[in-house]
Design a protein around this motif. Structure first.
Motif, PDB file in Angstrom:
ATOM      1  N   LEU A  20       0.815  -1.213   0.000  1.00  0.00           N
ATOM      2  CA  LEU A  20       0.000   0.000   0.000  1.00  0.00           C
ATOM      3  C   LEU A  20       0.849   1.263   0.000  1.00  0.00           C
ATOM      4  O   LEU A  20       0.366   2.344  -0.339  1.00  0.00           O
ATOM      5  CB  LEU A  20      -0.927   0.012   1.231  1.00  0.00           C
ATOM      6  N   ALA A  21       2.118   1.122   0.375  1.00  0.00           N
ATOM      7  CA  ALA A  21       2.988   2.300   0.443  1.00  0.00           C
ATOM      8  C   ALA A  21       3.115   2.970  -0.929  1.00  0.00           C
ATOM      9  O   ALA A  21       3.344   4.178  -1.030  1.00  0.00           O
ATOM     10  CB  ALA A  21       4.363   1.898   0.979  1.00  0.00           C
ATOM     11  N   ARG A  22       2.903   2.169  -1.992  1.00  0.00           N
ATOM     12  CA  ARG A  22       2.986   2.734  -3.358  1.00  0.00           C
ATOM     13  C   ARG A  22       1.913   3.803  -3.581  1.00  0.00           C
ATOM     14  O   ARG A  22       2.028   4.655  -4.441  1.00  0.00           O
ATOM     15  CB  ARG A  22       2.749   1.629  -4.387  1.00  0.00           C
ATOM     16  N   TYR A  23       0.848   3.660  -2.800  1.00  0.00           N
ATOM     17  CA  TYR A  23      -0.285   4.555  -3.041  1.00  0.00           C
ATOM     18  C   TYR A  23      -0.424   5.582  -1.926  1.00  0.00           C
ATOM     19  O   TYR A  23      -1.527   6.034  -1.614  1.00  0.00           O
ATOM     20  CB  TYR A  23      -1.585   3.727  -3.123  1.00  0.00           C
ATOM     21  N   GLU A  24       0.691   5.920  -1.334  1.00  0.00           N
ATOM     22  CA  GLU A  24       0.639   6.776  -0.146  1.00  0.00           C
ATOM     23  C   GLU A  24      -0.127   8.070  -0.408  1.00  0.00           C
ATOM     24  O   GLU A  24      -0.948   8.491   0.421  1.00  0.00           O
ATOM     25  CB  GLU A  24       2.053   7.089   0.348  1.00  0.00           C
ATOM     26  N   ASN A  25       0.111   8.685  -1.538  1.00  0.00           N
ATOM     27  CA  ASN A  25      -0.583   9.947  -1.814  1.00  0.00           C
ATOM     28  C   ASN A  25      -2.097   9.759  -1.825  1.00  0.00           C
ATOM     29  O   ASN A  25      -2.843  10.553  -1.249  1.00  0.00           O
ATOM     30  CB  ASN A  25      -0.145  10.520  -3.177  1.00  0.00           C
ATOM     31  N   ASP A  26      -2.537   8.699  -2.464  1.00  0.00           N
ATOM     32  CA  ASP A  26      -3.981   8.426  -2.504  1.00  0.00           C
ATOM     33  C   ASP A  26      -4.508   8.146  -1.106  1.00  0.00           C
ATOM     34  O   ASP A  26      -5.583   8.612  -0.725  1.00  0.00           O
ATOM     35  CB  ASP A  26      -4.272   7.199  -3.386  1.00  0.00           C
ATOM     36  N   LEU A  27      -3.723   7.391  -0.348  1.00  0.00           N
ATOM     37  CA  LEU A  27      -4.189   7.030   0.998  1.00  0.00           C
ATOM     38  C   LEU A  27      -4.298   8.269   1.871  1.00  0.00           C
ATOM     39  O   LEU A  27      -5.243   8.403   2.655  1.00  0.00           O
ATOM     40  CB  LEU A  27      -3.235   6.020   1.643  1.00  0.00           C
ATOM     41  N   ILE A  28      -3.332   9.153   1.724  1.00  0.00           N
ATOM     42  CA  ILE A  28      -3.378  10.390   2.521  1.00  0.00           C
ATOM     43  C   ILE A  28      -4.637  11.182   2.159  1.00  0.00           C
ATOM     44  O   ILE A  28      -5.320  11.730   3.028  1.00  0.00           O
ATOM     45  CB  ILE A  28      -2.102  11.233   2.311  1.00  0.00           C
ATOM     46  N   LYS A  29      -4.946  11.210   0.861  1.00  0.00           N
ATOM     47  CA  LYS A  29      -6.165  11.939   0.429  1.00  0.00           C
ATOM     48  C   LYS A  29      -7.410  11.333   1.060  1.00  0.00           C
ATOM     49  O   LYS A  29      -8.302  12.034   1.534  1.00  0.00           O
ATOM     50  CB  LYS A  29      -6.299  11.876  -1.096  1.00  0.00           C
ATOM     51  N   ILE A  30      -7.468   9.995   1.049  1.00  0.00           N
ATOM     52  CA  ILE A  30      -8.651   9.318   1.603  1.00  0.00           C
ATOM     53  C   ILE A  30      -8.783   9.627   3.086  1.00  0.00           C
ATOM     54  O   ILE A  30      -9.850  10.002   3.574  1.00  0.00           O
ATOM     55  CB  ILE A  30      -8.545   7.790   1.423  1.00  0.00           C
ATOM     56  N   ILE A  31      -7.671   9.447   3.795  1.00  0.00           N
ATOM     57  CA  ILE A  31      -7.736   9.613   5.252  1.00  0.00           C
ATOM     58  C   ILE A  31      -8.030  11.069   5.592  1.00  0.00           C
ATOM     59  O   ILE A  31      -8.831  11.364   6.489  1.00  0.00           O
ATOM     60  CB  ILE A  31      -6.432   9.123   5.916  1.00  0.00           C
ATOM     61  N   ASN A  32      -7.405  11.990   4.834  1.00  0.00           N
ATOM     62  CA  ASN A  32      -7.685  13.416   5.030  1.00  0.00           C
ATOM     63  C   ASN A  32      -9.159  13.712   4.834  1.00  0.00           C
ATOM     64  O   ASN A  32      -9.781  14.447   5.603  1.00  0.00           O
ATOM     65  CB  ASN A  32      -6.897  14.235   4.001  1.00  0.00           C
ATOM     66  N   LYS A  33      -9.694  13.147   3.770  1.00  0.00           N
ATOM     67  CA  LYS A  33     -11.106  13.374   3.440  1.00  0.00           C
ATOM     68  C   LYS A  33     -11.991  12.888   4.581  1.00  0.00           C
ATOM     69  O   LYS A  33     -12.939  13.571   4.997  1.00  0.00           O
ATOM     70  CB  LYS A  33     -11.440  12.598   2.161  1.00  0.00           C
ATOM     71  N   LEU A  34     -11.685  11.713   5.078  1.00  0.00           N
ATOM     72  CA  LEU A  34     -12.503  11.153   6.152  1.00  0.00           C
ATOM     73  C   LEU A  34     -12.343  11.971   7.429  1.00  0.00           C
ATOM     74  O   LEU A  34     -13.316  12.261   8.119  1.00  0.00           O
ATOM     75  CB  LEU A  34     -12.120   9.688   6.397  1.00  0.00           C
ATOM     76  N   LEU A  35     -11.101  12.371   7.724  1.00  0.00           N
ATOM     77  CA  LEU A  35     -10.883  13.128   8.959  1.00  0.00           C
ATOM     78  C   LEU A  35     -11.534  14.507   8.877  1.00  0.00           C
ATOM     79  O   LEU A  35     -12.145  14.988   9.832  1.00  0.00           O
ATOM     80  CB  LEU A  35      -9.382  13.270   9.226  1.00  0.00           C
ATOM     81  N   LYS A  36     -11.402  15.108   7.700  1.00  0.00           N
ATOM     82  CA  LYS A  36     -11.967  16.453   7.522  1.00  0.00           C
ATOM     83  C   LYS A  36     -13.481  16.434   7.677  1.00  0.00           C
ATOM     84  O   LYS A  36     -14.100  17.399   8.126  1.00  0.00           O
ATOM     85  CB  LYS A  36     -11.585  16.937   6.129  1.00  0.00           C
TER      86      LYS A  36
END
Lengths: 536, 194
Positions: A20-36
């Motif tokens: 999953l580390a390959r998709y770190e940017n996408d994961l950050i977006k997802i988690i940011n979206k959920l947290l926001k």
């Protein structure tokens, strides 16, 4: 955003799946979206204190003594829903015919569990974790009946021998939901309708997707636990004919109740296995093909594809029944309509005399850890509901179970080579050998980690286990009558200990009759459906 | 299970129901938030939280002290939410607010409505069980051990489920962002023409 929190979540994720580390940017977006967009929860402290006081002041309610002392949480609702009158009448009838010898003693059909007289509710959802390898050798008393059958009750999956070859005029195999034989001319030569013996075909399942990478070499296996239900006695039930209380250690294993009315139901409760089925009571649910005596009558009653309600309508009928009868489907997923009859119909060259079934089958897949359970043949597994489309009513419902599970950790196979080898053959218990058979490659899609239902016969009874498995979807259906949707590879090591290199049994030779243009079947020709995958 | 909770349950089962307060104090806010994330509505959450603890108090005598109390309590809460939505809506497949289509009557607190709509498109595609794991991990910040306790599963299962769900969300999101990208391009094009 809380960067530390995101970092914490990500590092935990990478430990599970480093890919999953390959998709770190996408994961950050997802988690940011959920947290926001996390909803703000404001808890009123007054409410908390008020509720606390209320609870402390209230006294625990005592349980009512029930005459019929079987306390199944959803079962009682089922009784009332199916007509308390019918059930009450049945109980009264029972009492009249079996009057107690000592009337002062209570008639108690309670099912005491391990806690003495405490009743064990017939509910689902509990998982009890046991030590590793607690279920022993899974294949110790395994049998071929597991293959493509899955459940010990209400199983409707298709054995591999029903998978046909590419002969388009072959008669239709009986499908789920009542698919019948085609009234098409499938015969060849002479004046007898003999189905042509189709060319045997071997299917080779090919996976070309991403690498298979299982992080952990241990996973939980689950076993359905019915032990709490079947452990008791029936004290105090005496009859004029026989004093049942003289049989120590007895328990009620199953019972039927029945509605004596047109388009009514019969309910079978299998207490021992924690399963319930509902079937039509045959009164008024007639089969036109039985009732009709003339071709004209049969013709008029024959259904057409346009008579079949669409999927939404069928699901609505099933859901309405479930809601009316207060049936607990919390352990099942979204329903879908099975389309075996449609595939058979589409495969027919001459549709003019095709038989359209009058019951449509729906599946509510059983969920385990959020994933759908399949049987080892890759078929859907769960609660099945048949809808009779002549009456727009549910005709049957089966596979309704109380799923309380024991779990135990087992070693699993992580070798991609081994997994793909089993997948290539069609899953556990399937094998093929090419020989002279035509080989058809079938493409598999990316697998999903799920569970397969597996029945084991042990110590004189059936046990149901749920094995962690990789489920490969079949991407393109081969020509002809081919029913498989998925290839299931159970991951537990024991399943890989079968001999993967057994020779394929040869198909029965054809016997050429003189005077016919096509060969007829041999002495042991079977159903006329080519054995293209051979079960162990 | 924490020793204090075990002791409190044992005392309740011996008739000392006052000890239920110990259990209540530990779990009330967790259950409240759990229900709130499923309903988005304060009054409904308060009603269902109250009902959950009343049911738990009523049934505590029958609870098997060797099993997972946290999972039992969360199950009571979950079932109450499911029952609520099934009574509210004819469609049986709705188990919480995430199952209600946008545009339908959405009884959520107005200040959270927009937030819920923003993430609904992702969370509604998950099964209720997967949704719970995402909510507990990301919104509640629980460890996998705590999540496993709450859901009655093994820690390993929870980890694997969470990683699969995040992978699934990742597959869903890029398409959505791509569409937004296209819309932005189209809008920019129209502005240039005008």
């Amino acid at each position: 955003m809380d960067k530390k929190q995101i970092k914490n979540i990500l590092s935990g994720l990478y430990k599970i799946d480093s890919g999953l580390a390959r998709y770190e940017n996408d994961l950050i977006k997802i988690i940011n979206k959920l947290l926001k967009n996390k909803p703000e929860v404001r808890i009123d402290e007054n409410f908390i204190q008020r509720l606390r006081s209320e609870l402390m002041e209230s006294a625990p309610k005592s349980q009512e003594k029930k005459f019929l002392n079987i306390n199944f949480n959803f079962m009682q609702k089922l009784f009332y829903a199916f007509g308390g009158a019918a059930v009450t009448a049945a109980v009264i009838l029972l009492l009249i015919n079996f009057l107690p010898v000592r009337p002062e003693e209570p008639i108690n059909l309670a099912l005491p569990g391990k806690h003495g007289n405490e009743k064990i509710p017939f509910t689902s959802g509990e998982i009890k974790k046991l030590s590793a390898n607690a279920f022993g050798n899974l294949l110790e008393t395994g049998s071929a009946s597991n293959l493509a059958s899955g459940a010990g009750f209400g199983s409707v999956s298709k054995p591999a021998s029903e998978i046909s070859s590419v002969a388009p005029q072959a008669g239709m195999a009986k499908g789920l939901g009542g698919g019948g034989m085609a009234r098409t001319q499938s015969g060849v030569g002479g004046d007898t309708a003999i189905m042509p013996y189709p060319e045997p075909v071997a299917y080779k399942y090919v996976y070309k997707g991403k690498g298979i990478n299982l992080e952990s070499d241990k996973m939980e296996i689950y076993k359905k636990n019915n032990s709490a239900i079947f452990n008791g006695s029936i004290p105090g039930l005496n009859t004029k004919l026989i004093d049942l209380s003289k049989f120590s250690g007895t328990a009620l294993r199953s019972f039927n109740i029945w509605q004596d009315e047109k388009l009514g139901y019969e309910i079978y409760v299998d207490i021992e296995n924690g399963l319930i089925s509902v079937n039509n009571n045959s009164k008024g649910w007639y089969d036109y093909s039985v009732v009709c005596q003339t071709e004209e009558c049969a013709e008029q009653s024959r259904l057409k594809p346009s008579d079949i309600p669409n999927d939404e309508e069928l699901i609505a009928i099933a859901n309405k029944f479930i809601k009316e009868k207060n049936i607990d489907i919390s352990q099942y997923g979204q329903p879908r309509v099975e389309d075996y009859w449609k595939r058979e119909y589409e495969a027919m060259a001459d549709k003019s005399n095709a038989y359209i079934p009058d019951t449509m089958s729906l599946i509510y897949p059983l969920l385990l850890n959020g994933e759908e359970v399949k049987d080892l043949g890759g078929n859907d597994y769960g609660l099945r509901v048949n809808v009779n489309i002549r009456f727009d009513k549910v005709a049957n419902l089966y596979g309704l179970g109380a799923y309380n599970l024991d779990s135990s950790e087992y070693s699993i196979v992580t070798s991609e080579e081994k997994i793909l080898k089993m997948a290539e053959m069609g899953g556990y218990g399937y094998w093929y050998g090419y020989g002279d058979m035509k080989v058809v490659e079938v493409e598999l899609g990316e697998p999903v980690l799920g569970y397969a239902s597996y029945m084991r016969w042990k110590d004189g009874k059936n046990e149901e286990l749920f094995i962690p498995s990789l489920v490969f979807p079949i991407m393109s259906q081969p020509e002809g009558l081919y029913y498989r949707k998925n290839i299931v590879v159970p991951l537990v090591e024991e399943f890989f200990n079968q001999d993967l290199n057994q020779p394929t049994p040869e198909p029965m030779p054809l016997i050429q009759k003189e005077g016919t243009s096509e060969p007829s079947q041999g002495a042991a020709g079977g159903t006329g459906v080519g054995a293209v995958e051979v079960q162990q | 299970m924490e020793k204090d909770i075990v002791k409190a349950i044992a005392n309740c089962q011996r008739g000392r129901k006052d000890d239920f307060a110990v259990i209540y104090d530990v779990f009330v806010k967790k259950i409240y938030k759990f229900i709130y994330y499923k309903t988005g509505h304060t009054e409904i959450t308060e009603d269902l939280t109250a009902e959950a603890f009343k049911k738990a108090l009523g049934a505590i005598d029958k609870f098997d002290i060797k099993t997972n109390f946290s999972a039992w309590l969360y199950t009571i809460a979950r079932n109450l939410v499911t029952d609520y939505y099934r009574r509210k809506k004819d469609d049986l497949n709705i188990e919480d607010v995430w199952g209600i289509s946008s545009g339908e009557d959405l009884s959520v607190d107005s200040d959270n409505r927009k937030k819920i709509e923003e993430v609904k498109k992702y969370l509604s595609k998950l099964s209720p069980e997967h949704r719970e794991i995402v909510v507990l991990r990301i919104w509640e910040g629980l460890s996998y051990k705590e999540i496993a306790e709450a859901l009655g599963k093994s820690e390993e299962s929870c980890k694997m489920m969470f990683s699969r769900v995040i992978g699934k969300l990742r597959n869903e999101m890029p398409a959505h962002l791509f569409i937004i990208f296209l819309i932005k391009i189209a809008a920019a094009g129209i502005r240039r023409i005008n």
